[in-house]
Write an enzyme that holds these catalytic residues in place. Structure first.
Site: not given
Length: 510
Positions: A27, A49, A34, A160, A29-30
Protein backbone atom coordinates in the site's frame (compact mmCIF):
# COMPACT_ATOMS: atom_id res chain seq x y z
CA UNK A 1 20.79 -1.75 -4.48
CA UNK A 2 19.63 1.83 -4.00
CA UNK A 3 16.48 2.71 -2.09
CA UNK A 4 14.90 3.97 -5.33
CA UNK A 5 15.48 0.53 -6.81
CA UNK A 6 14.11 -1.10 -3.67
CA UNK A 7 10.89 0.86 -3.93
CA UNK A 8 10.23 -0.31 -7.48
CA UNK A 9 10.79 -3.99 -6.80
CA UNK A 10 11.47 -6.61 -4.14
CA UNK A 11 14.99 -7.17 -2.87
CA UNK A 12 15.40 -10.35 -0.88
CA UNK A 13 18.45 -8.83 0.84
CA UNK A 14 16.68 -5.68 2.06
CA UNK A 15 16.80 -5.95 5.84
CA UNK A 16 15.64 -2.73 7.45
CA UNK A 17 17.50 -1.67 10.60
CA UNK A 18 19.14 -5.09 10.75
CA UNK A 19 15.85 -6.67 11.86
CA UNK A 20 13.00 -6.46 9.33
CA UNK A 21 13.33 -8.40 6.07
CA UNK A 22 11.22 -6.34 3.68
CA UNK A 23 9.08 -8.11 1.10
CA UNK A 24 6.59 -6.70 -1.37
CA UNK A 25 4.68 -3.40 -1.24
CA UNK A 26 1.14 -3.62 0.10
CA UNK A 27 0.00 0.00 0.00
CA UNK A 28 0.89 3.65 -0.20
CA UNK A 29 -0.36 6.71 1.63
CA UNK A 30 0.26 10.40 1.57
CA UNK A 31 3.36 10.12 3.72
CA UNK A 32 4.86 6.74 2.95
CA UNK A 33 4.86 3.32 1.36
CA UNK A 34 3.69 0.29 3.33
CA UNK A 35 5.56 -2.98 2.91
CA UNK A 36 5.02 -6.52 4.08
CA UNK A 37 8.02 -7.59 6.16
CA UNK A 38 9.22 -10.28 8.50
CA UNK A 39 10.59 -9.56 11.96
CA UNK A 40 13.76 -11.65 12.13
CA UNK A 41 14.01 -11.41 15.91
CA UNK A 42 10.46 -12.47 16.78
CA UNK A 43 9.81 -14.61 13.66
CA UNK A 44 6.51 -12.96 12.75
CA UNK A 45 5.08 -11.08 9.79
CA UNK A 46 4.62 -7.32 10.18
CA UNK A 47 3.76 -4.24 8.13
CA UNK A 48 6.40 -1.52 7.79
CA UNK A 49 5.50 2.01 6.76
CA UNK A 50 8.48 4.04 5.54
CA UNK A 51 8.20 7.79 5.20
CA UNK A 52 8.46 9.32 1.75
CA UNK A 53 11.69 11.18 1.08
CA UNK A 54 11.09 14.47 -0.76
CA UNK A 55 13.58 14.69 -3.60
CA UNK A 56 14.30 17.59 -5.97
CA UNK A 57 13.75 17.13 -9.70
CA UNK A 58 16.68 15.55 -11.53
CA UNK A 59 19.62 17.90 -11.90
CA UNK A 60 18.40 20.51 -9.43
CA UNK A 61 19.77 21.13 -5.94
CA UNK A 62 17.68 20.75 -2.81
CA UNK A 63 15.90 24.00 -2.04
CA UNK A 64 14.95 25.52 1.29
CA UNK A 65 11.32 24.90 0.38
CA UNK A 66 12.00 21.22 -0.22
CA UNK A 67 13.91 20.95 3.05
CA UNK A 68 11.02 22.64 4.86
CA UNK A 69 8.54 20.29 3.21
CA UNK A 70 10.63 17.33 4.33
CA UNK A 71 10.70 18.60 7.90
CA UNK A 72 6.93 19.09 7.86
CA UNK A 73 6.37 15.59 6.49
CA UNK A 74 8.63 14.18 9.17
CA UNK A 75 6.62 15.93 11.85
CA UNK A 76 3.35 14.62 10.39
CA UNK A 77 4.76 11.09 10.25
CA UNK A 78 5.87 11.33 13.87
CA UNK A 79 2.38 12.53 14.77
CA UNK A 80 0.86 9.50 13.03
CA UNK A 81 3.18 7.24 15.01
CA UNK A 82 2.27 8.86 18.31
CA UNK A 83 -1.43 8.95 17.44
CA UNK A 84 -1.60 5.31 16.39
CA UNK A 85 0.54 4.13 19.29
CA UNK A 86 -1.80 5.60 21.88
CA UNK A 87 -4.83 3.86 20.34
CA UNK A 88 -4.65 0.44 21.97
CA UNK A 89 -7.91 -0.65 20.38
CA UNK A 90 -9.06 -3.86 18.67
CA UNK A 91 -10.11 -1.82 15.62
CA UNK A 92 -6.70 -0.17 15.07
CA UNK A 93 -3.52 -2.01 14.00
CA UNK A 94 -1.10 -2.40 16.90
CA UNK A 95 2.18 -0.48 16.82
CA UNK A 96 5.25 -2.64 17.43
CA UNK A 97 8.28 -0.48 16.75
CA UNK A 98 9.59 2.79 15.34
CA UNK A 99 13.01 3.75 14.09
CA UNK A 100 15.16 5.49 11.54
CA UNK A 101 16.44 3.83 8.39
CA UNK A 102 20.23 4.26 8.64
CA UNK A 103 20.65 4.31 4.86
CA UNK A 104 18.74 7.55 4.27
CA UNK A 105 17.60 8.80 7.70
CA UNK A 106 13.92 8.12 7.01
CA UNK A 107 11.47 7.27 9.76
CA UNK A 108 9.71 3.94 9.71
CA UNK A 109 6.79 2.53 11.65
CA UNK A 110 6.34 -1.19 12.31
CA UNK A 111 2.74 -2.29 12.79
CA UNK A 112 0.54 -5.35 12.97
CA UNK A 113 0.14 -6.90 9.53
CA UNK A 114 -3.57 -7.18 8.79
CA UNK A 115 -4.46 -10.30 6.84
CA UNK A 116 -7.69 -9.66 5.03
CA UNK A 117 -9.26 -7.42 2.41
CA UNK A 118 -9.79 -3.70 2.14
CA UNK A 119 -13.41 -2.64 2.22
CA UNK A 120 -13.24 -1.10 -1.24
CA UNK A 121 -12.19 -4.46 -2.69
CA UNK A 122 -15.07 -6.18 -0.89
CA UNK A 123 -17.60 -3.61 -2.11
CA UNK A 124 -16.48 -4.09 -5.70
CA UNK A 125 -16.92 -7.84 -5.24
CA UNK A 126 -20.68 -7.56 -4.62
CA UNK A 127 -22.99 -7.95 -7.59
CA UNK A 128 -25.07 -4.88 -8.39
CA UNK A 129 -28.07 -7.16 -8.94
CA UNK A 130 -27.52 -8.79 -5.55
CA UNK A 131 -26.16 -6.12 -3.18
CA UNK A 132 -24.44 -6.79 0.13
CA UNK A 133 -26.73 -8.11 2.89
CA UNK A 134 -28.01 -5.49 5.30
CA UNK A 135 -26.56 -7.33 8.29
CA UNK A 136 -23.11 -7.51 6.62
CA UNK A 137 -23.06 -3.75 5.90
CA UNK A 138 -24.33 -2.79 9.33
CA UNK A 139 -21.82 -5.12 11.02
CA UNK A 140 -18.91 -3.41 9.25
CA UNK A 141 -20.26 0.04 10.06
CA UNK A 142 -21.05 -0.90 13.67
CA UNK A 143 -17.49 -2.14 14.24
CA UNK A 144 -16.09 1.04 12.69
CA UNK A 145 -18.43 3.16 14.83
CA UNK A 146 -17.28 1.36 17.99
CA UNK A 147 -13.66 2.13 17.14
CA UNK A 148 -14.44 5.75 16.29
CA UNK A 149 -16.28 6.15 19.59
CA UNK A 150 -13.09 5.19 21.43
CA UNK A 151 -10.94 7.33 19.11
CA UNK A 152 -13.15 10.37 19.62
CA UNK A 153 -13.13 9.81 23.37
CA UNK A 154 -9.39 10.59 23.43
CA UNK A 155 -9.89 13.72 21.29
CA UNK A 156 -8.73 12.30 17.97
CA UNK A 157 -10.53 12.81 14.65
CA UNK A 158 -9.48 10.53 11.79
CA UNK A 159 -10.56 12.90 8.97
CA UNK A 160 -10.14 10.34 6.17
CA UNK A 161 -12.63 7.53 6.75
CA UNK A 162 -13.15 5.74 3.43
CA UNK A 163 -13.29 2.11 2.20
CA UNK A 164 -9.60 1.97 1.29
CA UNK A 165 -8.73 2.94 4.88
CA UNK A 166 -10.80 0.09 6.33
CA UNK A 167 -9.92 -3.60 6.30
CA UNK A 168 -11.86 -6.71 7.23
CA UNK A 169 -9.43 -9.06 8.95
CA UNK A 170 -9.54 -12.81 8.39
CA UNK A 171 -11.21 -13.15 11.80
CA UNK A 172 -14.04 -10.80 10.79
CA UNK A 173 -12.71 -7.80 12.72
CA UNK A 174 -12.81 -4.40 11.02
CA UNK A 175 -9.64 -2.33 11.29
CA UNK A 176 -9.35 1.40 10.60
CA UNK A 177 -6.06 2.30 8.94
CA UNK A 178 -3.93 5.37 8.23
CA UNK A 179 -4.11 7.98 10.95
CA UNK A 180 -1.68 10.11 8.96
CA UNK A 181 -4.07 13.07 8.71
CA UNK A 182 -5.71 12.57 12.10
CA UNK A 183 -6.37 15.71 14.10
CA UNK A 184 -5.84 16.02 17.84
CA UNK A 185 -8.67 18.02 19.39
CA UNK A 186 -8.88 19.86 22.70
CA UNK A 187 -7.57 23.00 24.30
CA UNK A 188 -3.94 21.99 23.85
CA UNK A 189 -4.28 20.78 20.26
CA UNK A 190 -6.04 23.58 18.42
CA UNK A 191 -5.11 23.82 14.74
CA UNK A 192 -2.37 26.30 13.97
CA UNK A 193 -3.21 29.47 12.11
CA UNK A 194 -1.40 28.12 9.05
CA UNK A 195 -3.69 25.06 9.08
CA UNK A 196 -6.98 26.97 9.00
CA UNK A 197 -8.62 26.76 5.61
CA UNK A 198 -6.70 23.62 4.62
CA UNK A 199 -8.80 20.86 3.06
CA UNK A 200 -7.88 17.38 4.27
CA UNK A 201 -9.62 14.16 3.30
CA UNK A 202 -10.98 12.33 0.25
CA UNK A 203 -13.55 14.27 -1.83
CA UNK A 204 -16.21 11.56 -2.10
CA UNK A 205 -16.42 11.20 1.70
CA UNK A 206 -15.79 14.74 2.99
CA UNK A 207 -18.25 16.56 5.18
CA UNK A 208 -19.50 20.05 4.41
CA UNK A 209 -17.20 21.56 7.03
CA UNK A 210 -14.19 19.74 5.60
CA UNK A 211 -15.02 20.84 2.06
CA UNK A 212 -15.26 24.47 3.22
CA UNK A 213 -12.03 24.26 5.22
CA UNK A 214 -13.82 24.95 8.50
CA UNK A 215 -12.81 23.37 11.83
CA UNK A 216 -13.70 19.68 12.00
CA UNK A 217 -14.54 17.37 14.86
CA UNK A 218 -15.95 13.89 15.46
CA UNK A 219 -19.09 14.62 13.39
CA UNK A 220 -16.88 14.79 10.30
CA UNK A 221 -15.90 11.15 10.80
CA UNK A 222 -19.58 10.26 11.24
CA UNK A 223 -20.42 11.93 7.92
CA UNK A 224 -17.67 9.96 6.17
CA UNK A 225 -18.85 6.72 7.78
CA UNK A 226 -22.37 7.52 6.58
CA UNK A 227 -20.99 7.81 3.04
CA UNK A 228 -19.22 4.45 3.47
CA UNK A 229 -22.34 2.76 4.82
CA UNK A 230 -24.39 4.15 1.91
CA UNK A 231 -21.76 2.83 -0.52
CA UNK A 232 -21.77 -0.64 1.07
CA UNK A 233 -25.54 -0.80 0.77
CA UNK A 234 -25.76 0.45 -2.81
CA UNK A 235 -22.36 0.00 -4.44
CA UNK A 236 -21.88 3.74 -4.99
CA UNK A 237 -21.28 6.83 -2.85
CA UNK A 238 -24.24 9.11 -1.97
CA UNK A 239 -23.07 11.74 -4.43
CA UNK A 240 -21.52 11.29 -7.86
CA UNK A 241 -19.26 13.88 -9.40
CA UNK A 242 -20.08 15.03 -12.93
CA UNK A 243 -19.05 17.74 -15.36
CA UNK A 244 -21.78 19.98 -13.98
CA UNK A 245 -21.71 19.05 -10.30
CA UNK A 246 -18.56 18.54 -8.24
CA UNK A 247 -18.28 16.60 -5.00
CA UNK A 248 -17.82 19.97 -3.30
CA UNK A 249 -21.12 21.26 -4.63
CA UNK A 250 -22.97 18.11 -3.62
CA UNK A 251 -21.56 17.94 -0.08
CA UNK A 252 -22.27 21.62 0.52
CA UNK A 253 -25.67 21.98 -1.15
CA UNK A 254 -27.32 18.68 -2.16
CA UNK A 255 -29.67 16.99 0.29
CA UNK A 256 -28.59 13.42 1.13
CA UNK A 257 -30.48 10.81 -0.90
CA UNK A 258 -32.85 8.36 0.77
CA UNK A 259 -31.95 4.70 0.49
CA UNK A 260 -35.57 3.49 0.63
CA UNK A 261 -36.71 5.91 -2.07
CA UNK A 262 -33.69 5.16 -4.21
CA UNK A 263 -31.31 2.26 -4.60
CA UNK A 264 -32.28 0.04 -1.59
CA UNK A 265 -36.05 -0.12 -1.08
CA UNK A 266 -35.55 -3.09 1.28
CA UNK A 267 -33.72 -0.94 3.85
CA UNK A 268 -35.70 -0.57 7.10
CA UNK A 269 -37.00 2.92 7.77
CA UNK A 270 -34.89 3.19 10.94
CA UNK A 271 -31.67 2.47 9.00
CA UNK A 272 -32.62 4.94 6.27
CA UNK A 273 -33.25 7.60 8.90
CA UNK A 274 -29.91 6.82 10.56
CA UNK A 275 -27.94 7.19 7.33
CA UNK A 276 -29.72 10.44 6.50
CA UNK A 277 -28.87 11.73 9.98
CA UNK A 278 -25.21 10.72 9.56
CA UNK A 279 -25.19 12.70 6.28
CA UNK A 280 -26.76 15.83 7.79
CA UNK A 281 -25.17 19.04 6.54
CA UNK A 282 -24.89 20.53 10.02
CA UNK A 283 -22.41 18.71 12.30
CA UNK A 284 -24.75 19.18 15.26
CA UNK A 285 -27.45 17.19 13.47
CA UNK A 286 -25.36 14.02 13.23
CA UNK A 287 -25.42 11.24 15.86
CA UNK A 288 -22.34 10.36 17.89
CA UNK A 289 -20.28 7.28 17.04
CA UNK A 290 -21.61 5.55 20.16
CA UNK A 291 -25.21 6.24 19.10
CA UNK A 292 -24.49 4.94 15.59
CA UNK A 293 -23.15 1.72 17.10
CA UNK A 294 -26.21 1.24 19.30
CA UNK A 295 -28.55 1.86 16.36
CA UNK A 296 -26.71 -0.59 14.09
CA UNK A 297 -26.21 -3.37 16.64
CA UNK A 298 -29.65 -5.06 16.28
CA UNK A 299 -29.30 -5.11 12.48
CA UNK A 300 -25.77 -6.51 12.65
CA UNK A 301 -27.04 -9.36 14.83
CA UNK A 302 -30.05 -10.16 12.61
CA UNK A 303 -28.40 -13.02 10.71
CA UNK A 304 -29.87 -16.31 9.61
CA UNK A 305 -27.58 -19.30 9.18
CA UNK A 306 -23.88 -19.75 9.98
CA UNK A 307 -21.14 -17.23 9.26
CA UNK A 308 -17.52 -18.05 8.51
CA UNK A 309 -14.42 -16.74 10.27
CA UNK A 310 -13.93 -13.86 7.83
CA UNK A 311 -17.47 -12.50 8.14
CA UNK A 312 -17.69 -9.11 9.92
CA UNK A 313 -20.93 -10.30 11.55
CA UNK A 314 -19.07 -13.04 13.41
CA UNK A 315 -17.88 -10.85 16.33
CA UNK A 316 -21.51 -9.88 17.04
CA UNK A 317 -22.88 -13.41 16.88
CA UNK A 318 -20.10 -15.40 18.56
CA UNK A 319 -17.73 -12.86 20.15
CA UNK A 320 -15.57 -15.35 22.06
CA UNK A 321 -15.85 -18.32 19.70
CA UNK A 322 -12.50 -19.89 18.75
CA UNK A 323 -11.44 -19.60 15.15
CA UNK A 324 -11.19 -22.70 13.00
CA UNK A 325 -7.78 -24.41 13.12
CA UNK A 326 -5.25 -23.01 10.74
CA UNK A 327 -5.41 -24.23 7.14
CA UNK A 328 -8.47 -26.43 7.61
CA UNK A 329 -10.69 -24.39 5.29
CA UNK A 330 -10.66 -25.30 1.61
CA UNK A 331 -8.28 -23.20 -0.45
CA UNK A 332 -9.16 -21.66 -3.76
CA UNK A 333 -7.60 -23.47 -6.70
CA UNK A 334 -4.22 -21.97 -7.55
CA UNK A 335 -1.66 -22.44 -10.30
CA UNK A 336 0.38 -25.60 -9.64
CA UNK A 337 4.08 -25.23 -8.87
CA UNK A 338 6.78 -26.62 -11.08
CA UNK A 339 9.12 -29.19 -9.59
CA UNK A 340 11.88 -26.56 -9.58
CA UNK A 341 9.64 -24.21 -7.59
CA UNK A 342 8.94 -26.98 -5.10
CA UNK A 343 12.69 -27.57 -4.69
CA UNK A 344 13.21 -23.83 -4.21
CA UNK A 345 10.50 -23.77 -1.51
CA UNK A 346 12.19 -26.64 0.31
CA UNK A 347 15.60 -24.95 0.14
CA UNK A 348 14.31 -21.51 1.12
CA UNK A 349 12.34 -22.91 4.05
CA UNK A 350 15.42 -24.81 5.22
CA UNK A 351 17.44 -21.58 5.12
CA UNK A 352 14.75 -19.79 7.14
CA UNK A 353 14.71 -22.59 9.69
CA UNK A 354 18.49 -22.32 10.02
CA UNK A 355 17.96 -18.66 10.94
CA UNK A 356 15.42 -19.67 13.63
CA UNK A 357 12.52 -18.41 11.50
CA UNK A 358 10.45 -21.56 11.74
CA UNK A 359 7.10 -19.83 11.38
CA UNK A 360 8.22 -18.04 8.24
CA UNK A 361 9.43 -21.39 6.90
CA UNK A 362 6.08 -22.99 7.74
CA UNK A 363 4.17 -20.19 5.98
CA UNK A 364 6.29 -20.69 2.88
CA UNK A 365 5.70 -24.45 2.89
CA UNK A 366 1.97 -23.97 3.51
CA UNK A 367 1.78 -21.99 0.29
CA UNK A 368 3.77 -24.68 -1.51
CA UNK A 369 1.48 -27.46 -0.25
CA UNK A 370 -1.50 -25.46 -1.55
CA UNK A 371 0.04 -25.60 -5.05
CA UNK A 372 0.91 -29.28 -5.60
CA UNK A 373 3.09 -30.01 -8.62
CA UNK A 374 1.26 -33.20 -9.53
CA UNK A 375 4.55 -35.13 -9.19
CA UNK A 376 4.10 -37.38 -6.13
CA UNK A 377 7.78 -37.47 -5.15
CA UNK A 378 8.12 -33.67 -5.16
CA UNK A 379 4.84 -33.10 -3.36
CA UNK A 380 5.64 -35.58 -0.59
CA UNK A 381 9.03 -33.90 -0.03
CA UNK A 382 7.31 -30.56 0.53
CA UNK A 383 4.87 -32.12 3.00
CA UNK A 384 7.68 -34.00 4.74
CA UNK A 385 9.56 -30.76 5.38
CA UNK A 386 6.35 -29.06 6.52
CA UNK A 387 5.57 -31.86 8.97
CA UNK A 388 9.08 -31.81 10.42
CA UNK A 389 9.08 -28.02 10.86
CA UNK A 390 5.63 -28.10 12.45
CA UNK A 391 6.99 -30.70 14.89
CA UNK A 392 10.02 -28.53 15.67
CA UNK A 393 7.77 -25.47 16.13
CA UNK A 394 5.63 -27.53 18.53
CA UNK A 395 2.49 -27.05 16.43
CA UNK A 396 1.77 -30.66 17.31
CA UNK A 397 -1.84 -31.04 16.19
CA UNK A 398 -1.02 -29.96 12.65
CA UNK A 399 2.31 -31.79 12.69
CA UNK A 400 0.63 -35.07 13.59
CA UNK A 401 -1.86 -34.80 10.73
CA UNK A 402 0.77 -33.87 8.13
CA UNK A 403 3.25 -36.52 9.28
CA UNK A 404 0.52 -39.17 9.29
CA UNK A 405 -0.17 -38.41 5.63
CA UNK A 406 3.52 -38.33 4.68
CA UNK A 407 4.33 -41.63 6.40
CA UNK A 408 1.53 -43.37 4.53
CA UNK A 409 3.01 -42.12 1.25
CA UNK A 410 6.69 -42.85 1.94
CA UNK A 411 6.51 -46.62 2.19
CA UNK A 412 9.94 -48.14 2.92
CA UNK A 413 11.82 -44.85 2.79
CA UNK A 414 14.82 -44.72 5.16
CA UNK A 415 13.44 -41.58 6.79
CA UNK A 416 10.16 -43.19 7.79
CA UNK A 417 11.47 -44.31 11.22
CA UNK A 418 12.42 -40.77 12.25
CA UNK A 419 9.13 -39.43 10.98
CA UNK A 420 7.25 -42.06 12.99
CA UNK A 421 9.14 -40.84 16.05
CA UNK A 422 8.16 -37.22 15.30
CA UNK A 423 4.57 -38.29 14.67
CA UNK A 424 4.52 -40.22 17.95
CA UNK A 425 5.76 -37.22 19.92
CA UNK A 426 3.27 -34.91 18.19
CA UNK A 427 0.34 -37.26 18.81
CA UNK A 428 1.38 -37.57 22.47
CA UNK A 429 1.51 -33.79 22.83
CA UNK A 430 -1.93 -33.61 21.20
CA UNK A 431 -3.36 -36.05 23.75
CA UNK A 432 -3.87 -38.96 21.33
CA UNK A 433 -1.88 -41.43 23.40
CA UNK A 434 -2.86 -44.70 21.72
CA UNK A 435 -1.79 -43.35 18.32
CA UNK A 436 1.40 -42.00 19.88
CA UNK A 437 2.26 -45.43 21.31
CA UNK A 438 1.57 -47.01 17.92
CA UNK A 439 3.98 -44.69 16.12
CA UNK A 440 6.75 -44.84 18.71
CA UNK A 441 6.56 -48.64 18.79
CA UNK A 442 6.76 -48.71 15.00
CA UNK A 443 9.76 -46.39 15.06
CA UNK A 444 11.66 -48.66 17.49
CA UNK A 445 10.84 -51.71 15.37
CA UNK A 446 12.63 -50.16 12.39
CA UNK A 447 16.21 -51.40 12.25
CA UNK A 448 17.27 -48.31 10.34
CA UNK A 449 16.48 -45.80 13.09
CA UNK A 450 19.48 -43.78 14.25
CA UNK A 451 20.78 -44.28 17.78
CA UNK A 452 19.74 -40.82 18.98
CA UNK A 453 16.19 -41.27 17.76
CA UNK A 454 16.09 -44.82 19.20
CA UNK A 455 17.13 -43.48 22.61
CA UNK A 456 14.58 -40.67 22.53
CA UNK A 457 11.81 -42.89 21.17
CA UNK A 458 12.47 -45.45 23.93
CA UNK A 459 12.32 -42.75 26.58
CA UNK A 460 9.11 -41.21 25.19
CA UNK A 461 7.43 -44.60 24.80
CA UNK A 462 8.48 -45.73 28.28
CA UNK A 463 6.94 -42.62 29.75
CA UNK A 464 3.71 -43.08 27.78
CA UNK A 465 3.01 -46.77 28.34
CA UNK A 466 1.69 -46.41 31.91
CA UNK A 467 -0.84 -43.86 30.64
CA UNK A 468 -2.37 -46.52 28.39
CA UNK A 469 -2.41 -49.19 31.13
CA UNK A 470 0.94 -50.84 30.38
CA UNK A 471 2.95 -49.98 33.51
CA UNK A 472 5.12 -53.10 33.53
CA UNK A 473 6.06 -52.63 29.87
CA UNK A 474 7.01 -49.04 30.59
CA UNK A 475 9.22 -50.01 33.54
CA UNK A 476 11.02 -52.69 31.51
CA UNK A 477 11.67 -50.30 28.62
CA UNK A 478 13.04 -47.52 30.83
CA UNK A 479 15.21 -49.93 32.84
CA UNK A 480 16.66 -51.26 29.58
CA UNK A 481 17.43 -47.68 28.57
CA UNK A 482 19.22 -46.77 31.81
CA UNK A 483 22.68 -48.24 30.94
CA UNK A 484 22.76 -46.21 27.73
CA UNK A 485 21.98 -42.98 29.58
CA UNK A 486 24.63 -43.76 32.22
CA UNK A 487 27.22 -44.39 29.51
CA UNK A 488 26.25 -41.24 27.63
CA UNK A 489 25.64 -38.73 30.43
CA UNK A 490 27.02 -40.26 33.63
CA UNK A 491 25.39 -42.02 36.60
CA UNK A 492 24.87 -38.72 38.49
CA UNK A 493 23.51 -36.77 35.53
CA UNK A 494 20.10 -35.12 35.69
CA UNK A 495 18.95 -37.45 32.90
CA UNK A 496 19.65 -40.59 34.88
CA UNK A 497 18.32 -39.18 38.18
CA UNK A 498 15.06 -38.15 36.44
CA UNK A 499 14.79 -41.59 34.90
CA UNK A 500 15.28 -43.29 38.24
CA UNK A 501 12.60 -41.15 39.88
CA UNK A 502 10.16 -41.95 37.11
CA UNK A 503 10.86 -45.70 37.34
CA UNK A 504 10.33 -45.58 41.11
CA UNK A 505 7.00 -43.72 40.67
CA UNK A 506 5.85 -46.24 38.09
CA UNK A 507 6.68 -49.20 40.34
CA UNK A 508 4.57 -47.70 43.13
CA UNK A 509 1.56 -47.14 40.91
CA UNK A 510 -1.30 -49.66 41.18
Amino acid sequence: MTRAEQETGVDEDWVLAGRYRVGGPIGSGGMGHVWAAHDLQLDRDVAVKIMHQPTPPAGTPETEELAAAGAADRERFLREIRTTARLELPGVPAVYDVGVDPTDDRLFLVMQLIHGSTLDDLIVGFDTDEPAPLSWCTAVAAQAAATLADVHRVDIVHRDIKPSNMMVHTDGQVKILDFGVALLQGAHALPKLTQLGMTVGSPAYMSREQILGNPVGPPSDIYALGCVLYEMLTGCTPFTESNSRSFRDHHVNTAPPSLRLGRRPDVPAALDDLVLAMLAKAPAGRPSAANVYEALLPLAQAVEGPVDDRDPRRPFLRPLAPRKPRNTTPRARTVPMTVDEAIDAIEQSAALAEEDQLHAAIDLLDEAVARPTGHPAADVEVKLQLGTFLHLAEEHTRAAAVLDEVISQLGDDDRAAELRYEAGVSYAASGELDTAVHYLTAALADAGIEDTFRRDASYQLGMLLPAVGRVADGVRLLESLRPQLVAEFGAESVHVRSLDRRIAQMKKSP
